[in-house]
Write an enzyme that holds these catalytic residues in place. Structure first.
Site, PDB file in Angstrom:
ATOM      1  N   HIS A  84      30.600  72.192   6.116  1.00 57.40           N
ATOM      2  CA  HIS A  84      29.529  72.411   7.199  1.00 57.40           C
ATOM      3  C   HIS A  84      30.145  72.428   8.466  1.00 57.40           C
ATOM      4  CE1 HIS A  84      26.291  71.693   3.840  1.00 57.40           C
ATOM      5  NE2 HIS A  84      27.057  72.755   3.256  1.00 57.40           N
ATOM      6  N   PRO A  85      31.234  72.936   8.854  1.00 55.58           N
ATOM      7  CA  PRO A  85      31.762  72.653  10.233  1.00 55.58           C
ATOM      8  C   PRO A  85      30.835  73.785  11.400  1.00 55.58           C
ATOM      9  CG  PRO A  85      33.204  74.088   8.991  1.00 55.58           C
ATOM     10  CD  PRO A  85      32.054  73.613   8.079  1.00 55.58           C
TER      11      PRO A  85
END
Length: 532
Positions: free
Chosen positions: A469-470
């Protein structure tokens, strides 16, 4: 030189939405560029196929992080989609908006138009909800949202155990306050992955004002007098081409690709650019900074008196029955995302809202990509939804082919270590609840010998890994480290926007694909409004 009104770099989730919305006006000529290939690969459509698309250079950029001190010196794989649909073609398919407080916080930072009450209608507009439209959901949109198509006894028991421990059963997430436990809803249509490509791009591929290029890597955005004029790319045959944008260049290459491309184009930290041999077109120190991600800590518990995916996948009969069920009914384990069951809770009562999320899997393995264990087990993974650690994405050369250095700095703050310890402790409480007693859970990771806070912190570093989930590397705002304004225009450079998960000033509470669709919807609105 070829000319278009709009050039979109990246045909992932955001790029597919943008291409759909911008080409709805036949007067807009749009070029959509993807460095990866088409999404025709067999394993993309089958939900469990993520096992064969992640870490596969055909569909994944196969990034690796720099060694992480917080992970006890480990470097980990960092999957990003390299295919039409981007990460939506290889991800977990979980439809998760986050919580109302996430977006209200963005608004409180001075970003107009991004409060929960303002973004909820945008979420609903895109949605095709299995149960029809209501106060929180939309129907008839492009993005299909459905319930799971397989059940596991052990997950039902885990739900009961979580409720025993103060996490109530709720009908669903996505209503603004996710406290509770429920099964995840997914971007699938009748057991088939419903990616950004299927939802937004395939239906409009025949529009004459849309050009889609695959296997074409953009090397830089052309800047003239602080105005984006086009892009330079290398096509699949190795030829260099220049494309001109009459109106705007839009970067939708994601939280790794977008800051990398800005830096390669001379926009970013002056020191970094000069060290890489790049002329500074516009100094913007926040480019590539503010990287945030959800670190999941994967605990493993052996169980008895029930069947998990481990046993079915290690049996020829089990494999055959799963394949048959999927082929005939589009149901069963092959429709599974990595996690089916979720839960949200507070790490301590001082938290204003739930700040931990569990992803519970009816399976276990030593490491992603390795075979499932031959004994029955489950993996309750817990993550900190609001990490205070911040990382970076920085180029290492002036070559687009060279992967940038990715530093997450996981567990680099005392607050994050405290939440990690709380997550492990809370997981143990749930696993010790009466509802799970008949399954005789045995803690395998981190193991019962791990008891002190110091030992638990060490275990978090040993077991922690990305949940992919960057966000945040081109953050929205008006402070000195902001990269785009609240209409997603790059500060100081006209005709250039970033529209993807990288613009989040702070990470949302949960999986990030659904928020990316919403961001792209709003970005398309802004582009069309500003065009007059």
């Amino acid at each position: 030189m070829k000319e278009f009104d709009y050039i979109i770099v990246g045909a992932g989730t955001a790029g597919c939405v943008l291409a759909n919305r911008l080409t709805a006006d036949p007067n807009n000529r749009v070029l959509l560029i993807e460095a990866g290939d088409s999404d025709s690969y067999f394993w993309i459509d089958i939900p469990v196929g993520y096992l064969y698309t992640i870490n596969n250079p055909r569909t994944d950029w196969c990034y690796e992080t720099e060694p992480e001190p917080g992970l006890n010196g480990r470097s980990i794989g960092y999957a990003r989609g390299k295919v039409l649909g981007g990460c939506s073609s290889i991800n977990a398919m979980i439809y998760m908006r986050g919580q109302a407080s996430d977006y209200d916080h963005w608004s409180q930072l001075g970003n107009r138009g991004w409060a929960w009450e303002e973004v909820l209608p945008v979420f609903k507009r895109s949605e095709d909800y299995q149960h029809g439209a209501n106060e929180f959901h939309g129907n008839g949109g492009e993005l299909r949202v459905e319930e799971r198509r397989v059940n596991w006894e052990i997950l039902e028991a885990w739900r009961d155990a979580a409720e025993e421990c103060g996490i109530p059963k709720i009908e669903e997430f996505n209503r603004g306050n996710n406290f509770g436990n429920a099964y995840f809803q997914m971007n699938q249509r009748r057991g088939v992955r419903w990616s950004g490509t299927k939802a937004f791009l395939r239906p409009i591929m025949s529009r004459p004002n849309l050009t889609v290029m695959t296997k074409a890597q953009v090397h830089k955005v052309m800047i003239s007098e602080r105005r984006a004029t086009g892009i330079q790319l290398v096509d699949e045959f190795g030829s260099s081409e220049t494309m001109q944008a009459r109106r705007e260049v839009v970067l939708a290459a994601g939280s790794i690709g977008s800051p990398q491309l800005l830096q390669l184009s001379g926009i970013g930290s002056g020191e970094l650019l000069r060290d890489s041999g790049i002329d500074v077109e516009h100094e913007l120190p926040g480019v590539g900074e503010n990287l945030q991600d959800h670190l999941q800590i994967r605990t493993v518990y052996g169980v008895s008196n029930t069947t998990t995916l481990n046993r079915r996948a290690n049996s020829i009969v089990g494999l055959a029955s799963m394949a048959m069920e999927y082929a005939l009914l589009r149901s069963g384990p092959l429709t599974m995302p990595p996690s089916q069951l979720g839960a949200f809770a507070k790490s301590d009562e001082d938290q204003p809202s739930a700040n931990m999320e569990w992803h519970v899997q009816p399976l276990s393995l030593d490491k992603f990509g390795e075979p499932l264990h031959k004994f029955d087990a489950i993996t309750p993974s817990v993550c900190n939804l609001r990490p205070t650690s911040r990382g970076s994405v920085r180029i290492i050369s002036n070559r687009a082919e060279d992967h940038p250095a990715i530093n997450l700095n996981y567990l680099s703050t005392e607050a994050d270590r405290k939440v990690a310890i709380a997550g492990l402790t809370y997981t143990r409480r749930i696993m010790a609840a009466q509802a799970l007693a008949r399954y005789s859970p045995q803690e395998l990771k981190p193991g019962v010998g791990c008891q002190t806070e110091e030992e638990l912190a060490q275990a978090a570093g040993d077991l922690g890994t990305t949940i992919f989930h960057p966000v945040g590397t081109c953050k929205m705002g008006n402070d000195p480290m902001a990269v785009v304004d609240d209409r997603l225009q790059v500060h100081g450079v006209s005709n250039l926007r970033v529209i993807d998960a990288s613009i989040m000033p702070s990470i949302t509470s949960g999986n990030t694909n659904a928020p990316t669709v919403m961001i792209a919807e709003k970005g398309a609105e802004y582009i069309l409004e500003d065009a007059g």
